[in-house]
Design an enzyme around this catalytic site. Structure first.
Site, PDB file in Angstrom:
ATOM      1  CG  ASP A 329      -4.941   6.687   2.974  1.00  0.00           C
ATOM      2  OD1 ASP A 329      -4.274   7.645   3.384  1.00  0.00           O
ATOM      3  OD2 ASP A 329      -4.445   5.650   2.491  1.00  0.00           O
ATOM      4  CG  ASP A 634      -2.852   3.311  -0.331  1.00  0.00           C
ATOM      5  OD1 ASP A 634      -1.959   4.155  -0.473  1.00  0.00           O
ATOM      6  OD2 ASP A 634      -4.037   3.513  -0.643  1.00  0.00           O
ATOM      7  CG  ASP A 638       1.320   6.141   1.995  1.00  0.00           C
ATOM      8  OD1 ASP A 638       1.605   7.338   1.841  1.00  0.00           O
ATOM      9  OD2 ASP A 638       0.287   5.619   1.542  1.00  0.00           O
TER      10      ASP A 638
HETATM   11  P1  ATP Z   1      -6.420   8.658  -0.536  1.00  0.00           P
HETATM   12  O1  ATP Z   1      -5.077   9.160  -0.138  1.00  0.00           O
HETATM   13  O2  ATP Z   1      -7.526   9.154   0.289  1.00  0.00           O
HETATM   14  O3  ATP Z   1      -6.495   7.197  -0.776  1.00  0.00           O
HETATM   15  P2  ATP Z   1      -6.407   9.151  -3.306  1.00  0.00           P
HETATM   16  O4  ATP Z   1      -6.459   7.719  -3.630  1.00  0.00           O
HETATM   17  O5  ATP Z   1      -7.345  10.069  -4.009  1.00  0.00           O
HETATM   18  O6  ATP Z   1      -6.689   9.448  -1.849  1.00  0.00           O
HETATM   19  P3  ATP Z   1      -3.951   9.378  -4.626  1.00  0.00           P
HETATM   20  O7  ATP Z   1      -3.974   7.964  -4.993  1.00  0.00           O
HETATM   21  O8  ATP Z   1      -2.709  10.023  -4.148  1.00  0.00           O
HETATM   22  O9  ATP Z   1      -4.955   9.671  -3.500  1.00  0.00           O
HETATM   23  O10 ATP Z   1      -4.522  10.182  -5.858  1.00  0.00           O
HETATM   24  C1  ATP Z   1      -4.384  11.550  -5.950  1.00  0.00           C
HETATM   25  C2  ATP Z   1      -5.024  12.044  -7.222  1.00  0.00           C
HETATM   26  O11 ATP Z   1      -4.329  11.507  -8.346  1.00  0.00           O
HETATM   27  C3  ATP Z   1      -6.461  11.609  -7.387  1.00  0.00           C
HETATM   28  O12 ATP Z   1      -7.334  12.528  -6.789  1.00  0.00           O
HETATM   29  C4  ATP Z   1      -6.621  11.599  -8.889  1.00  0.00           C
HETATM   30  O13 ATP Z   1      -6.904  12.891  -9.364  1.00  0.00           O
HETATM   31  C5  ATP Z   1      -5.245  11.203  -9.367  1.00  0.00           C
HETATM   32  N1  ATP Z   1      -5.181   9.758  -9.645  1.00  0.00           N
HETATM   33  C6  ATP Z   1      -5.363   8.761  -8.770  1.00  0.00           C
HETATM   34  N2  ATP Z   1      -5.211   7.573  -9.357  1.00  0.00           N
HETATM   35  C7  ATP Z   1      -4.918   7.811 -10.635  1.00  0.00           C
HETATM   36  C8  ATP Z   1      -4.644   6.981 -11.771  1.00  0.00           C
HETATM   37  N3  ATP Z   1      -4.619   5.652 -11.690  1.00  0.00           N
HETATM   38  N4  ATP Z   1      -4.410   7.594 -12.950  1.00  0.00           N
HETATM   39  C9  ATP Z   1      -4.403   8.917 -13.024  1.00  0.00           C
HETATM   40  N5  ATP Z   1      -4.653   9.734 -12.030  1.00  0.00           N
HETATM   41  C10 ATP Z   1      -4.908   9.221 -10.835  1.00  0.00           C
END
Ligand code: ATP
Length: 904
Positions: A329, A634, A638
Site C-alpha cells: 500500500d 488493512d 483486503d
Molecule cells: P493505500 O491503499 O495506499 O493505503 P489509500 O489509503 O489512498 O491508499 P483508500 O483508503 O482506498 O486508499 O482511499 C482511496 C481514496 O478514497 C483516497 O485517495 C481518497 O480520495 C478517498 N478517501 C480515503 N479516505 C477517505 C475518507 N475517510 N473519506 C472520504 N474519502 C476518502
C-alpha cells in the site's frame, strides 16, 4: 451482574440508564471502580504446560530411553561410574532442552500479547483507542467494518451494520443488525440489536454499550477458549524432525546389528560392546537437532518482533526468505501517514496553507499574500464539510496535537480550525443525524446534519473523480450554484496530484429539514462541488532506503494504492521504485485480459485507484509467473488478497482485525521498512537453519564413523563410549545452539531470493557429510595412532583423540558460519559473540575433563602435554583449511557468481 438482563428487550435509553452510562461514556473514576468490580475483559486462557511437565517432557525421546536402559545395564553390571556419567548427561541435556523450550514458549507468548485486540471507545466525551482487555460494562464502543466485537454490546446506533456470528451461532451468512429492541427469549442469532464478543463486523458502522465482559459474555459462557500454544515449527523444521526420527530408527537398528555382529564375530566382552554400541547410537543420532531448530526459530521470531514484524503463522518465517515481489500500500506504509492540507482550490481561488502538525496554527496564502479565511463564505463552507464530514478527533497533550482516528481526517479538522471554524463549535451548531461511512468501493463519505434554525444539509468528501460524477453544480464566486466544469476540475486535480499530494473533493447539498435518514441515492441531484484540497503525506525516509535494499536483494516492489495515479506516481518516484513511469489504474486493469495482464505486470510497479478485488487479481497473476508474493493490506476487503498472497501482511495500527486475522505477518509500526527487515530476518533464519543442519549431520556422521570403523575392524576404540557421550550430548548441543544466534552474512540482502522449493537434503549436503565424516576419521584415528606410536598410554591417546574430535567440531563450526561467503575476512571469522561464547564454554569443559583429577577418574582421561595441544589445534586448523580449500575450488570450477547456491 449486568449480563443476566435481557438487554435486547430494552430500549437504548433504558440500557444506558441501567448501566449508569450515557453517550459520552464513562468517566475515568467510574472505569477504575468498574475494573475493580468486573476485572479485565479477558477470557480465561487455557492452562499452559506447567514447568514440571515441560521438564519431564525432555525425557520423552527414544534416545533418552536408550540412555536410561544403558544406565540401568551399567548399574546392573556394577559400573557405577558409567551409570552416573550417563545419568548426569541425561539430566544436563534435559536442563538445556528445558531452557530452550522455555525461551521458545516465551517468544510465542510475547507474540500473543503484541497482537492483543484493540477497541475504539468513547470515555468522558472523548474517543480513544485502547486494549479491549480494558473495557468495562457501560463503556461506549465504536464499531466499523473489519472490527472484531470486543465485548457483548447492546447497539445504540447503527448504519448498515452486518456481523458474522459463525463463531457463536455456526451461521456463516452475516446478519443485519439494528437498534430496535426485540421481544422474547430469542436465540443469539435473532437478537438483532446485540453484537456479541468475538464476532466480526463485515460492513457498516455502529455505536454500542458494553453489557458484558470476559467470562460473562456469550462466548465466555460457552467456554470457547482461545487456541492453545502454537507449536514452534515450520515445514522445513517439521520435515527435519521427521527425518531425524527415521534416522534414529535406522541407527538403532544398526546398533542392534552391531551388537550381534560384535558379540558373535569379534568376541568383544558384552559390557564393553554394549557401551560401545550405546556410544555409537548417541554419536550418530542428531538428538540436539530438533531442539536447536526450535530455538533458531524462536530467536528469529524474537528478532522479527524487535523489528516490528509480528509473525502470526510460523511457516511464514521460511517463506519470507523466498519473497521475490512485495506489493505494498502507499498511505502509511511507504508514506508517513502524517497528513497536512497544503493546497486549496475553489472555482475562484487557489490558496496554499502553511502550518505544521495537527495544531490550529497555520497561515493561508494567496499569490504570496496572507488571507483571512472568515471573510470568505466559500471557505467557511469548505471548513464546514472538512470539520463535520469527519470521524476523527484531535487531542491536545504534552504540547502536541494527536489524531484519534484517520490521520487524513485529522488533517481536515486542523484545516477547518485554520480556516477559523473549530470542529467543537461546528458540532454544536450542526448535529449529525446520519452518515454513510467511507468505503473503498465508493471512495467517499457523507453525513447528514441539522441545525437549530431548522436547516439540514448533506456533506460529502471523497475522491475527486467520484465527486465529479456525483455533483451537478459547483459553487460560483457569488455563492450561487453554477454548472460543473468537469474538465477544469480534472486539470486542477492532475496538477495537485502531480506534486505528490492526495486530492480530496468537498461537496454540499441543502436538504429538507424533515430528512433524518441518509442513503446513497440522496446524493445525486443538487450536490454542489465546493472545492478541492491537496494533502501532503511525505514518503518515509526509511522506506526509500528499504526500497533500495529490495533492489539489491532482487526483490521487486510494487505499489498498489487506492489513491490517484498522479499522486501515486510522484510518491513512487520519490521513494525510488524501479519503474514509476507506467501507472495502471483499476479501470484499466478491468479492461485487460489475463494474458494482457501477464505481459504488462512485470514492468508495471504503480497501480492506482485500485480496489481490494484488484489486489487479489494482481497476486494471482504474479503467482502464475512463479513469483513469491508479500502483500500488504488493512481493510476488511483486503482479507482475500492477504490470504491468497504467500505472505499476507496486515497493518498493526491502521489495519482491521479482519485483515490481521487473514495475515501471516502483522506490522506493529505499519512501516514498509519493517517488511524488508522481516524479509532480511527470514533469509537469516533460513540460512541459520541450513547451517544448523549442515553442522549437525556431518558432525554426527563423523563421530559415528569413528566408532563404527573401530568396531567393524575390531580395533580398540579411539574415544571411549563415555567420552563420546560427553562430546555429543554436551559439546555438540552447546556449539550447535550458537548457530541459532548467528547474525546474517554480509551479503544476505545482496543475493537473489532463494527458489521457493529448494530441497533440504541437497546432493551437496550429502557430499559434505561424506567429506566431513572422512576428514574426522582421518583426524581422530591419525592423532590416536600417532599418540600410540609415540609411546603414550592408551588413556592419553584416547584423551587426545577425544579432544581432536571436539577441536574438529569447533573448526567445522567456524567454517560453516561462512559457508556462503566467497571470500573470508578476519572480521567474519572473528565476529559473532555467541559462537565464541560457546567455543569458550566448550574449551573450559574440555580442559576440565583433561586436567581435573576427579574428572580424569570419571572419564578415564590423562593430562596432555603442550605438544599434544599444539597438534590438536593444528588438526583443527587443517580441517578448516581443507574445507575452505574445497569451497574455493568449487567456486573456481565454474560456479563463480552463483554464490547463493554455495550452501549446503
Ligand atoms: P493505500 O491503499 O495506499 O493505503 P489509500 O489509503 O489512498 O491508499 P483508500 O483508503 O482506498 O486508499 O482511499 C482511496 C481514496 O478514497 C483516497 O485517495 C481518497 O480520495 C478517498 N478517501 C480515503 N479516505 C477517505 C475518507 N475517510 N473519506 C472520504 N474519502 C476518502
Amino acid at each position: 451482574m449486568p449480563s443476566s438482563k435481557p438487554w435486547q428487550e430494552l430500549s437504548p435509553a433504558q440500557v444506558l440508564t441501567e448501566l449508569g452510562s450515557d453517550w459520552s461514556g464513562l468517566t475515568e473514576s467510574e472505569v477504575v471502580a468498574r475494573t475493580r468490580q468486573y476485572g479485565p475483559n479477558r477470557l480465561p486462557e487455557p492452562p499452559g504446560r506447567s514447568h514440571l511437565r515441560r521438564f519431564l517432557g525432555q525425557f520423552h525421546h527414544v534416545l533418552i530411553y536408550v540412555l536410561l536402559v544403558a544406565a540401568a545395564m551399567t548399574a546392573l553390571l556394577g559400573h557405577w561410574l558409567d551409570t552416573s556419567v550417563i545419568l548426569a548427561v541425561v539430566v544436563l541435556n534435559a536442563v538445556i532442552g528445558d531452557l530452550q523450550e522455555g525461551r521458545a514458549e516465551k517468544a510465542m507468548a510475547a507474540l500473543r500479547t503484541l497482537l492483543a485486540l484493540q477497541a475504539s471507545v468513547v470515555r468522558a466525551g472523548h474517543r480513544r483507542t485502547l486494549a479491549s482487555a480494558d473495557l468495562v460494562p457501560g463503556d461506549i464502543v465504536l464499531l466499523e467494518a473489519g472490527d472484531r466485537v470486543p465485548a457483548d454490546l447492546r447497539l445504540l446506533k447503527s448504519h448498515e451494520l452486518r456481523v458474522q456470528e459463525a463463531i457463536l451461532t455456526g451461521e456463516s451468512v452475516p446478519v443485519d443488525k439494528r437498534t430496535e429492541p426485540v421481544a422474547g427469549d430469542l436465540a443469539l442469532g435473532d437478537r438483532s440489536c446485540m453484537a456479541f464478543s468475538g464476532t466480526s463486523v463485515v460492513t457498516g458502522q455502529a455505536t454500542g454499550v458494553v453489557v458484558a465482559t470476559a467470562a460473562e459474555t456469550e462466548i465466555g459462557r460457552i467456554g470457547h477458549l482461545l487456541a492453545g500454544v502454537e507449536q514452534l515449527t515450520t515445514p522445513l523444521v517439521a520435515q527435519m524432525q521427521v527425518f531425524a526420527r527415521w534416522l534414529t530408527l535406522f541407527i538403532l537398528t544398526l546398533a542392534v546389528l552391531m551388537l550381534v555382529y560384535g558379540h558373535w564375530w569379534l568376541d568383544y566382552g558384552f559390557a564393553d560392546l554394549f557401551m560401545a554400541v550405546v556410544g555409537l547410537s548417541v554419536a550418530a543420532i542428531p538428538e540436539g537437532l530438533p531442539a536447536v531448530l526450535t530455538i533458531t526459530l524462536a530467536v528469529g521470531v524474537q528478532a522479527m518482533a524487535r523489528r516490528h514484524a509480528i509473525v502470526r503463522r510460523l511457516p511464514a518465517i521460511e517463506t519470507l526468505g523466498a519473497v521475490s515481489v512485495i506489493c505494498s500500500d502507499k498511505t502509511g506504509t511507504l508514506t508517513r501517514n502524517e497528513m497536512n492540507v497544503v493546497t486549496v482550490v475553489t472555482a475562484a481561488r487557489q490558496l496554499t496553507v502553511d502550518g505544521a502538525g495537527y495544531g490550529p496554527d497555520g497561515t493561508l496564502m494567496e499569490d504570496g499574500r496572507v488571507v483571512v479565511a472568515d471573510a470568505d463564505p466559500r471557505l467557511q463552507e469548505l471548513a464546514r464539510v472538512a470539520g463535520l464530514c469527519n470521524d476523527a478527533e484531535l487531542q491536545h497533550g504534552n504540547g502536541d496535537w494527536r489524531v484519534e482516528g484517520d490521520p487524513m481526517e485529522g488533517a481536515l479538522l486542523s484545516f477547518a480550525t485554520r480556516l477559523g471554524l473549530s470542529a467543537g463549535v461546528l458540532k454544536q451548531q450542526w448535529t449529525r443525524t446520519d452518515a454513510i461511512p467511507f468505503d473503498t468501493d465508493y471512495r467517499y463519505m457523507a453525513t447528514l446534519h441539522h441545525n437549530h434554525q431548522n436547516q439540514a444539509c448533506v456533506l460529502v468528501k471523497g475522491a475527486p473523480e467520484t465527486l465529479l460524477d456525483l455533483c451537478t453544480e459547483q459553487r460560483a464566486k457569488d455563492l450561487t450554484g453554477a454548472p460543473l466544469d468537469r474538465v477544469w476540475w480534472l486539470a486542477q486535480v492532475g496538477a495537485i496530484a502531480a506534486q505528490g499530494q492526495r486530492v480530496l473533493a468537498l461537496a454540499l447539498r441543502p436538504v429538507s429539514a424533515g430528512q433524518v435518514v441518509l442513503a446513497r441515492s440522496d446524493l445525486g441531484e443538487g450536490l454542489v462541488l465546493l472545492g478541492l484540497v491537496g494533502l501532503l503525506d511525505p514518503p518515509r525516509p526509511e522506506a526509500v532506503a528499504a526500497v533500495a535494499e529490495c533492489r539489491s536483494a532482487g526483490i521487486r516492489v510494487k505499489m498498489i494504492t487506492g489513491d490517484h495515479g498522479a499522486t501515486a506516481q510522484a510518491i513512487a518516484r520519490a521513494i525510488g521504485l524501479e519503474q514509476p513511469e507506467r501507472v495502471l489504474t483499476g479501470v484499466e486493469l478491468d479492461g485487460l485480459t489475463e494474458s494482457q495482464l501477464a505481459s504488462v505486470i512485470p514492468d508495471t510497479d504503480v497501480f492506482a485507484r485500485t480496489s481490494p478485488e484488484h489486489k487479489l487479481r494482481l497476486v494471482t497473476a504474479l503467482q502464475a509467473r512463479g513469483q513469491v508474493i508479500a502483500m500488504t493490506g488493512d481493510g476488511v476487503n483486503d482479507a482475500p488478497a492477504l490470504k491468497r498472497a504467500d505472505i499476507g501482511i496486515a497493518m498493526g495500527q491502521k489495519g482491521s482485525e479482519a485483515a490481521k486475522e487473514a495475515a501471516e505477518l502483522v506490522l506493529a509500526d505499519d512501516n514498509f521498512a519493517s517488511i524488508v527487515a522481516a524479509v532480511r530476518e527470514g533469509r537469516i533464519i533460513h540460512d541459520n537453519i541450513r547451517k544448523v543442519i549442515g553442522w549437525t549431520l556431518p558432525t554426527n556422521a563423523g563421530e559415528a564413523s569413528v566408532i563404527l570403523l573401530a568396531l567393524l575392524a575390531g580395533l580398540a576404540l579411539p574415544v571411549t563410549p563415555i567420552q563420546i557421550l560427553w562430546v555429543n550430548m554436551v559439546t555438540a548441543v552447546t556449539l550447535g545452539i550458537a548457530l541459532a544466534f548467528e547474525a546474517g552474512e554480509t551479503d544476505v540482502m545482496q543475493r537473489p531470493p532463494r527458489p521457493r522449493n529448494q530441497p533440504l537434503l541437497t546432493g551437496r549436503l550429502v557430499w559434505y557429510i561424506l567429506l566431513v565424516a572422512t576428514l574426522f576419521l582421518v583426524g581422530v584415528f591419525g592423532v590416536y595412532r600417532l599418540a600410540l606410536a609415540q609411546g603414550y598410554s592408551v588413556a592419553l591417546a584416547q584423551t587426545m583423540a577425544m579432544n581432536t574430535l571436539v577441536a574438529m567440531e569447533v573448526f567445522q563450526l567456524l567454517f560453516i558460519r561462512n559457508l556462503a561467503l566467497p571470500r573470508l575476512t578476519w572480521r567474519r571469522l572473528l565476529g559473532s559473540q555467541p559462537v565464541w561464547l560457546a567455543v569458550a564454554l566448550v574449551l573450559v569443559g574440555q580442559m576440565a575433563l583433561t586436567y581435573v583429577p576427579a574428572l580424569q577418574r570419571v572419564f578415564r582421561t590423562e593430562a596432555m602435554p603442550l605438544s599434544a595441544l599444539v597438534l590438536i589445534l593444528g588438526v583443527g586448523v587443517l580441517l578448516f583449511l581443507a574445507l575452505e580449500g574445497e569451497k574455493q575450488l568449487r567456486l573456481r570450477l565454474g560456479r563463480r557468481g552463483q554464490v547463493g547456491q554455495n550452501r549446503v
